[in-house]
Every structure is written in C-alpha cells, then in structure tokens.
Design an enzyme around this catalytic site. Structure first.
Site, PDB file in Angstrom:
ATOM      1  N   LYS A  53       0.674  -1.619  -0.065  1.00 32.30           N
ATOM      2  CA  LYS A  53       0.053   0.058   0.138  1.00 32.30           C
ATOM      3  C   LYS A  53       1.347   0.694  -0.121  1.00 32.30           C
ATOM      4  O   LYS A  53       0.850   2.328  -1.021  1.00 32.30           O
ATOM      5  CB  LYS A  53      -0.953   0.073   1.379  1.00 32.30           C
ATOM      6  CG  LYS A  53      -2.038  -1.249   1.124  1.00 32.30           C
ATOM      7  CD  LYS A  53      -3.129  -1.019   2.632  1.00 32.30           C
ATOM      8  CE  LYS A  53      -3.400  -2.207   2.054  1.00 32.30           C
ATOM      9  NZ  LYS A  53      -4.601  -2.584   3.440  1.00 32.30           N
ATOM     10  N   GLN A  97      -4.648  -1.598  10.201  1.00 32.07           N
ATOM     11  CA  GLN A  97      -4.833  -2.659   9.437  1.00 32.07           C
ATOM     12  C   GLN A  97      -4.746  -4.075   9.965  1.00 32.07           C
ATOM     13  O   GLN A  97      -4.612  -4.308  11.472  1.00 32.07           O
ATOM     14  CB  GLN A  97      -2.819  -4.037   8.577  1.00 32.07           C
ATOM     15  CG  GLN A  97      -3.040  -4.095   7.950  1.00 32.07           C
ATOM     16  CD  GLN A  97      -3.256  -4.338   6.758  1.00 32.07           C
ATOM     17  OE1 GLN A  97      -3.335  -3.582   5.911  1.00 32.07           O
ATOM     18  NE2 GLN A  97      -4.552  -5.346   6.878  1.00 32.07           N
ATOM     19  N   ASP A 120     -10.737   2.913   3.900  1.00 34.22           N
ATOM     20  CA  ASP A 120     -11.098   1.698   4.060  1.00 34.22           C
ATOM     21  C   ASP A 120     -13.103   0.792   4.168  1.00 34.22           C
ATOM     22  O   ASP A 120     -13.715   0.434   3.612  1.00 34.22           O
ATOM     23  CB  ASP A 120     -11.415   0.751   5.400  1.00 34.22           C
ATOM     24  CG  ASP A 120      -9.635  -0.019   5.278  1.00 34.22           C
ATOM     25  OD1 ASP A 120      -9.385  -0.648   4.131  1.00 34.22           O
ATOM     26  OD2 ASP A 120      -8.932  -0.492   6.136  1.00 34.22           O
TER      27      ASP A 120
END
Ligand code: NDP
Length: 284
Positions: A53, A97, A120
């Site tokens: 990412k 994460q 997200d």
C-alpha cells in the site's frame, strides 16, 4: 466458449493513471492526499500488505505515514493514535491494518476513526450510507469489483449476481453495491444448502470464501461472469483463488485470474478513496 480474462492489474493501472492528474491538482494546491497506515504487531501478511500500500502511494504522489506499534499495544494507546490522526490535517485517510491483537476490539478502533477519514469503508456510518445513499466510502474490495465490471462494459442492471461469502468486508458490502447497481442479488454462505443450485442460476458469480477451488465448472452456467476474490495457497505454496480457473475458463464468458484479478483493484480503490477524501476536505 473461452472466457475473456479480466486483467485487474491493467484495469488498476488505468484507474491509477486517471488518479494522477487529480493528485497533481491537490499537490499544486499545497494539500496532497495523505494516508496513515497503522500496523500493530508482527503479522507477516499484514506487513506485506502494508508495504504494498505504501509503495503504491509513493508511486502516485500520495503522502503516506506508517505507524508501527508493538504487539502488546493496549486498546487505549491505539485509540489515542487514531484520535491524533483524526485531528491531523495532513492525513485524509486512516487505515488500521486488520487483524489486530486479541486485547484490542476491532469494532472499537474502526468506530473511533472519523467516517470522513475511513478510506477502508468499514465504519458503521459509511456502511449505513452505502445502504441508504449519500456521501460514503465503500469497502475497497467490493468497490474494486464494481469498477472492474464497469471497466469491462458489463451491464450489472437486471443481472442475477450470486455472491458466495457474507463477511463484513467483502460479501455483504458486495451484495449492497450490486443491489445499488440494480442487480438481483443472492448471498450464499457456509449454511447454504446446495450451493451449486444457487451459483448455477447466476449471470455473475462472486466467490469470496477462502477455500481453494470451491467453485468448479459444475457450479456455473454457460457464459457466466466469474469473479474470484479468494486468496489461498496450493500445496506448492502458490497463490490461488476460490475458483477452479482452469475448469471454469472454458465455460465462463469472463473470469478473473488469481493473482492479477481482484487483488490489484483493492489497493487501487484505497488510493482512489484517499484521493477522494482529500478532495472533499479541500472543498470544505
Ligand atoms: P471470511 O472468512 O471473513 O468469510 C468467508 C465467508 O465464506 C463466510 O461468510 C463463510 O460463511 C463463507 N463460507 C465458508 N465456507 C463456505 C462454504 N463451504 N460454502 C459457502 N460459503 C462458505 O473471509 P473474507 O470475506 O475476509 O475473505 C474471503 C477470501 O477473500 C479469503 O480468501 C481472503 O483472503 C480473500 N480476500 C481477498 C482480498 C483481495 O483483495 N483479493 C481482500 C479481502 C479478502 P459463514 O458466514 O456462514 O461463516
């Protein structure tokens, strides 16, 4: 019939190319998009995702910050980090994460992220808005799949989509996004009886289970569009999906490979959501 291979890498690159000019404009205005990635603990797969990412951010000119915290971090300490990022004007997207160590509630952390920085798309406010309409961030994997289908000119409206898997991050939001695009949606899961009966009705089959080769040629009808979200390892340790690609490719009309299908789209949509967030912040 030999299926068209839907190349997620190529579609992802096309979308990233479109993002570049938007990012350039933001940079020129002195407010480049910024993504903060928070990694707690030593999960090797998480480390790999996070570095992918970050690399993608750098390539596109998105400012990125990595905050690494030890495995024993408390929930309170992590919430403090999230709150500081919520108030940081340089940061437009916050990604914690997953999975998190057992002592931390994932729900508490997701809910602590400001919805307007939740790139997200996991915050209940974003999930609710995805359902009812209005400004929201959509979860990156299902959002990437919609973009992929649109990029290939596949008309979703009126199609019967059968999703296998009902997780909060893939299956359920996938169903909602397809419904928003006027598909008729069926969602199957581990308690579904006679899975093949359902998947064989589908114009579009989306497999998001995590079981290698669960979906075989016997599960699809001629000409179906098959999207494989699964990321599994075969006996030799090679990455493979939930779909028996070799068996299905002569029956489907279009199919995504693993790797090179849905995976690259997920990261691309994270970049798109972060860019969108920076643009919204600038308009305020
Ligand atoms: P989860 O484990 O959270 O969910 C799996 C789903 O599959 C559950 O809803 C479960 O049903 C269902 N299921 C399990 N067994 C069966 C079965 N025999 N028949 C039908 N349904 C079944 O997984 P995720 O949604 O997080 O991920 C799914 C896969 O996608 C994984 O391989 C993951 O690695 C991959 N993935 C890939 C991404 C990418 O970018 N390419 C991003 C995210 C995930 P129940 O609810 O009843 O338990």
């Amino acid at each position: 019939m030999t299926a068209e291979i839907i190349d997620g890498r190529k579609i992802g690159l096309d979308i990233r190319e479109e993002l570049k000019s938007r990012i350039e404009k933001l940079r020129e205005s002195g407010q480049p998009p910024g993504l903060a990635v928070v990694l707690v603990g030593h999960n090797q797969a998480s480390k790999t995702y996070v570095s992918m990412k970050q690399k993608a951010c750098t390539e596109l000119g998105i400012y990125s910050e990595l905050i690494e915290l030890p495995e024993e971090t408390t929930e309170a300490a992590l919430l403090e980090v999230v709150n500081a990022l919520n108030e940081n004007d340089r940061i437009h997207g916050i990604l914690v994460q997953l999975p998190l160590p057992d002592q931390i509630s994932e729900a508490a952390v997701i809910e602590a992220i400001k919805p307007e920085k939740d790139v997200d798309g996991f915050h209940p406010v974003n999930i609710g808005r995805m359902q009812t309409g209005g400004e929201a961030f959509y979860p990156c994997t299902p959002y990437g799949i919609i973009k992929m289908l649109e990029h290939k000119g596949i008309n979703i409206a009126g199609k019967h989509a059968v999703i296998v898997g009902r997780s909060n991050i893939v299956g359920k939001p996938m169903g909602q996004l397809l419904l928003n695009k006027h598909a008729t949606v069926t969602i199957c899961h581990s308690r579904t009886e006679n899975l093949a009966y359902h998947t064989k009705q589908a114009d579009i089959v989306i497999a998001a289970v995590g079981i290698r080769h669960l979906i075989t040629a016997d599960h699809i009808k001629d000409g179906a569009i098959v999207i494989d979200v699964g990321m599994n390892r075969d006996d030799a340790g090679k990455l493979c999906g939930d779909v028996d690609f070799e068996g299905c490719k002569d029956k489907a009309s279009a199919i995504t490979p693993v790797p090179g299908g849905v995976g690259p789209m997920t990261i691309t949509m994270l970049l798109a959501n972060t860019t969108e967030s920076a643009e919204r912040a600038r308009m305020k």
